[in-house]
Motif scaffolding. Sequence first.
Motif, PDB file in Angstrom:
ATOM      1  N   THR A 102     -21.271  59.647  21.327  1.00 25.74           N
ATOM      2  CA  THR A 102     -19.881  59.188  21.435  1.00 25.74           C
ATOM      3  C   THR A 102     -19.107  59.432  20.143  1.00 25.74           C
ATOM      4  O   THR A 102     -17.927  59.793  20.184  1.00 25.74           O
ATOM      5  CB  THR A 102     -19.826  57.700  21.813  1.00 25.74           C
ATOM      6  OG1 THR A 102     -20.563  56.928  20.856  1.00 25.74           O
ATOM      7  CG2 THR A 102     -20.400  57.469  23.204  1.00 25.74           C
ATOM      8  N   GLY A 109     -12.585  65.012  19.763  1.00 26.82           N
ATOM      9  CA  GLY A 109     -11.252  64.610  20.213  1.00 26.82           C
ATOM     10  C   GLY A 109     -10.207  64.795  19.134  1.00 26.82           C
ATOM     11  O   GLY A 109      -9.080  65.238  19.402  1.00 26.82           O
ATOM     12  N   ASN A 114      -6.911  65.455  21.066  1.00 26.63           N
ATOM     13  CA  ASN A 114      -7.009  64.644  22.278  1.00 26.63           C
ATOM     14  C   ASN A 114      -7.175  63.183  21.851  1.00 26.63           C
ATOM     15  O   ASN A 114      -8.290  62.720  21.594  1.00 26.63           O
ATOM     16  CB  ASN A 114      -8.197  65.101  23.138  1.00 26.63           C
ATOM     17  CG  ASN A 114      -8.159  64.479  24.521  1.00 26.63           C
ATOM     18  OD1 ASN A 114      -7.710  63.346  24.687  1.00 26.63           O
ATOM     19  ND2 ASN A 114      -8.625  65.217  25.513  1.00 26.63           N
ATOM     20  N   GLN A 115      -6.065  62.477  21.792  1.00 27.29           N
ATOM     21  CA  GLN A 115      -6.083  61.111  21.250  1.00 27.29           C
ATOM     22  C   GLN A 115      -6.873  60.149  22.127  1.00 27.29           C
ATOM     23  O   GLN A 115      -7.502  59.213  21.622  1.00 27.29           O
ATOM     24  CB  GLN A 115      -4.649  60.608  21.083  1.00 27.29           C
ATOM     25  CG  GLN A 115      -3.833  61.388  20.062  1.00 27.29           C
ATOM     26  CD  GLN A 115      -4.427  61.308  18.655  1.00 27.29           C
ATOM     27  OE1 GLN A 115      -4.865  60.256  18.217  1.00 27.29           O
ATOM     28  NE2 GLN A 115      -4.438  62.432  17.953  1.00 27.29           N
ATOM     29  N   LYS A 116      -6.849  60.365  23.436  1.00 19.82           N
ATOM     30  CA  LYS A 116      -7.611  59.473  24.326  1.00 19.82           C
ATOM     31  C   LYS A 116      -9.116  59.636  24.097  1.00 19.82           C
ATOM     32  O   LYS A 116      -9.861  58.654  24.022  1.00 19.82           O
ATOM     33  CB  LYS A 116      -7.269  59.779  25.782  1.00 19.82           C
ATOM     34  CG  LYS A 116      -5.893  59.278  26.210  1.00 19.82           C
ATOM     35  CD  LYS A 116      -5.675  59.498  27.697  1.00 19.82           C
ATOM     36  CE  LYS A 116      -4.308  58.952  28.122  1.00 19.82           C
ATOM     37  NZ  LYS A 116      -4.064  59.158  29.576  1.00 19.82           N
ATOM     38  N   VAL A 117      -9.572  60.867  23.991  1.00 26.46           N
ATOM     39  CA  VAL A 117     -10.990  61.115  23.740  1.00 26.46           C
ATOM     40  C   VAL A 117     -11.398  60.521  22.396  1.00 26.46           C
ATOM     41  O   VAL A 117     -12.452  59.878  22.263  1.00 26.46           O
ATOM     42  CB  VAL A 117     -11.290  62.623  23.776  1.00 26.46           C
ATOM     43  CG1 VAL A 117     -12.700  62.915  23.270  1.00 26.46           C
ATOM     44  CG2 VAL A 117     -11.119  63.145  25.196  1.00 26.46           C
ATOM     45  N   PHE A 119      -9.923  58.004  20.660  1.00 21.99           N
ATOM     46  CA  PHE A 119      -9.869  56.542  20.632  1.00 21.99           C
ATOM     47  C   PHE A 119     -10.986  55.913  21.458  1.00 21.99           C
ATOM     48  O   PHE A 119     -11.730  55.051  20.969  1.00 21.99           O
ATOM     49  CB  PHE A 119      -8.508  56.068  21.152  1.00 21.99           C
ATOM     50  CG  PHE A 119      -8.414  54.571  21.301  1.00 21.99           C
ATOM     51  CD1 PHE A 119      -8.304  53.748  20.186  1.00 21.99           C
ATOM     52  CD2 PHE A 119      -8.445  53.973  22.559  1.00 21.99           C
ATOM     53  CE1 PHE A 119      -8.234  52.371  20.318  1.00 21.99           C
ATOM     54  CE2 PHE A 119      -8.366  52.601  22.697  1.00 21.99           C
ATOM     55  CZ  PHE A 119      -8.256  51.801  21.581  1.00 21.99           C
ATOM     56  N   TRP A 120     -11.138  56.348  22.702  1.00 19.01           N
ATOM     57  CA  TRP A 120     -12.094  55.677  23.582  1.00 19.01           C
ATOM     58  C   TRP A 120     -13.544  55.942  23.183  1.00 19.01           C
ATOM     59  O   TRP A 120     -14.424  55.094  23.408  1.00 19.01           O
ATOM     60  CB  TRP A 120     -11.847  56.066  25.032  1.00 19.01           C
ATOM     61  CG  TRP A 120     -10.603  55.405  25.566  1.00 19.01           C
ATOM     62  CD1 TRP A 120      -9.427  56.003  25.904  1.00 19.01           C
ATOM     63  CD2 TRP A 120     -10.420  54.001  25.775  1.00 19.01           C
ATOM     64  NE1 TRP A 120      -8.508  55.067  26.311  1.00 19.01           N
ATOM     65  CE2 TRP A 120      -9.098  53.830  26.244  1.00 19.01           C
ATOM     66  CE3 TRP A 120     -11.221  52.886  25.614  1.00 19.01           C
ATOM     67  CZ2 TRP A 120      -8.569  52.571  26.552  1.00 19.01           C
ATOM     68  CZ3 TRP A 120     -10.703  51.622  25.913  1.00 19.01           C
ATOM     69  CH2 TRP A 120      -9.396  51.481  26.383  1.00 19.01           C
ATOM     70  N   ASN A 121     -13.813  57.093  22.572  1.00 21.55           N
ATOM     71  CA  ASN A 121     -15.183  57.310  22.101  1.00 21.55           C
ATOM     72  C   ASN A 121     -15.483  56.484  20.855  1.00 21.55           C
ATOM     73  O   ASN A 121     -16.634  56.071  20.652  1.00 21.55           O
ATOM     74  CB  ASN A 121     -15.418  58.799  21.833  1.00 21.55           C
ATOM     75  CG  ASN A 121     -15.795  59.537  23.099  1.00 21.55           C
ATOM     76  OD1 ASN A 121     -16.918  59.400  23.594  1.00 21.55           O
ATOM     77  ND2 ASN A 121     -14.864  60.299  23.638  1.00 21.55           N
ATOM     78  N   ARG A 206      -5.409  54.746  17.296  1.00 19.58           N
ATOM     79  CA  ARG A 206      -4.450  54.250  18.284  1.00 19.58           C
ATOM     80  C   ARG A 206      -3.013  54.473  17.819  1.00 19.58           C
ATOM     81  O   ARG A 206      -2.089  54.607  18.631  1.00 19.58           O
ATOM     82  CB  ARG A 206      -4.692  52.757  18.527  1.00 19.58           C
ATOM     83  CG  ARG A 206      -4.030  52.195  19.770  1.00 19.58           C
ATOM     84  CD  ARG A 206      -4.593  52.837  21.020  1.00 19.58           C
ATOM     85  NE  ARG A 206      -4.155  52.143  22.224  1.00 19.58           N
ATOM     86  CZ  ARG A 206      -4.410  52.563  23.457  1.00 19.58           C
ATOM     87  NH1 ARG A 206      -5.109  53.670  23.641  1.00 19.58           N
ATOM     88  NH2 ARG A 206      -3.998  51.893  24.499  1.00 19.58           N
TER      89      ARG A 206
END
Length: 242
Positions: A102, A109, A114-117, A119-121, A206
């Motif tokens: 992760t 990311g 890729n901000q979502k990748v 942040f969520w990782n 974020r």
Amino acid sequence: MASSTATVAAPAHDAHGHDDHHGHDHPPHLKHYFVTSEQQFEAAKLGMWLFLVTEILLFGGMFVAYGIFRAWYPELFAEASTQLDTVMGATNTLVLLLSSFTVAFAIRGAQTDNQKVLFWNLVATVALAGVFMVIKYFEYTHKFDLGIFPGAAFNPTSDVVNPTEGIFAHPRAGVFFSIYYVMTGIHGFHVLIGMVAISILAWKARQGKYTSAWYTPVENVGLYWHVVDIIWIFLFPLMYLI
């Protein structure tokens, strides 16, 4: 390895330095004492590696101590390791290996914007580290319930185990568990530090602080996390399996 920063050429400098006060176009993340983002990244990475070398020396010393005591008391260590919960140890190994993936995905990311990748990782890595610590909590508390404490506090509870039989009758039985608590405890402390650092990264991610142009903190903390994981890869078989 790909650089964590795109090279951003700094403007020509005069003899008085090169900070923002001179009106040059400076990226916000670039410290005034560096010429380019690439130079800043290389310096930060060198600093992180120097820090990690001290960490490796720290754990290396503990592994040497483990090896010496194991050579002195091979039967004791082999028998004492059976008192540890192999299932919990193996589960924690899988958890940390997954967290390495992760954190690697988080770096990817950042590299691809890729901000979502990203942040969520990072969030997933913190969550997995939390799972690791919860499992260690249950392991420790179970040992404490049996009176298996480190050092002079080692005093197996007679109504749960028989202190006069097996490993608990050995005059040096506490040595193994002292080493176990010291090595896994210091490793757990490093996991906590990593959780704090990665949480800060997630908070800044974020806010869009990291992009393909600059993500040096993400890569350096990821490097730290991989070293923490690798140390556990050595701890698990030495403590739980042999």
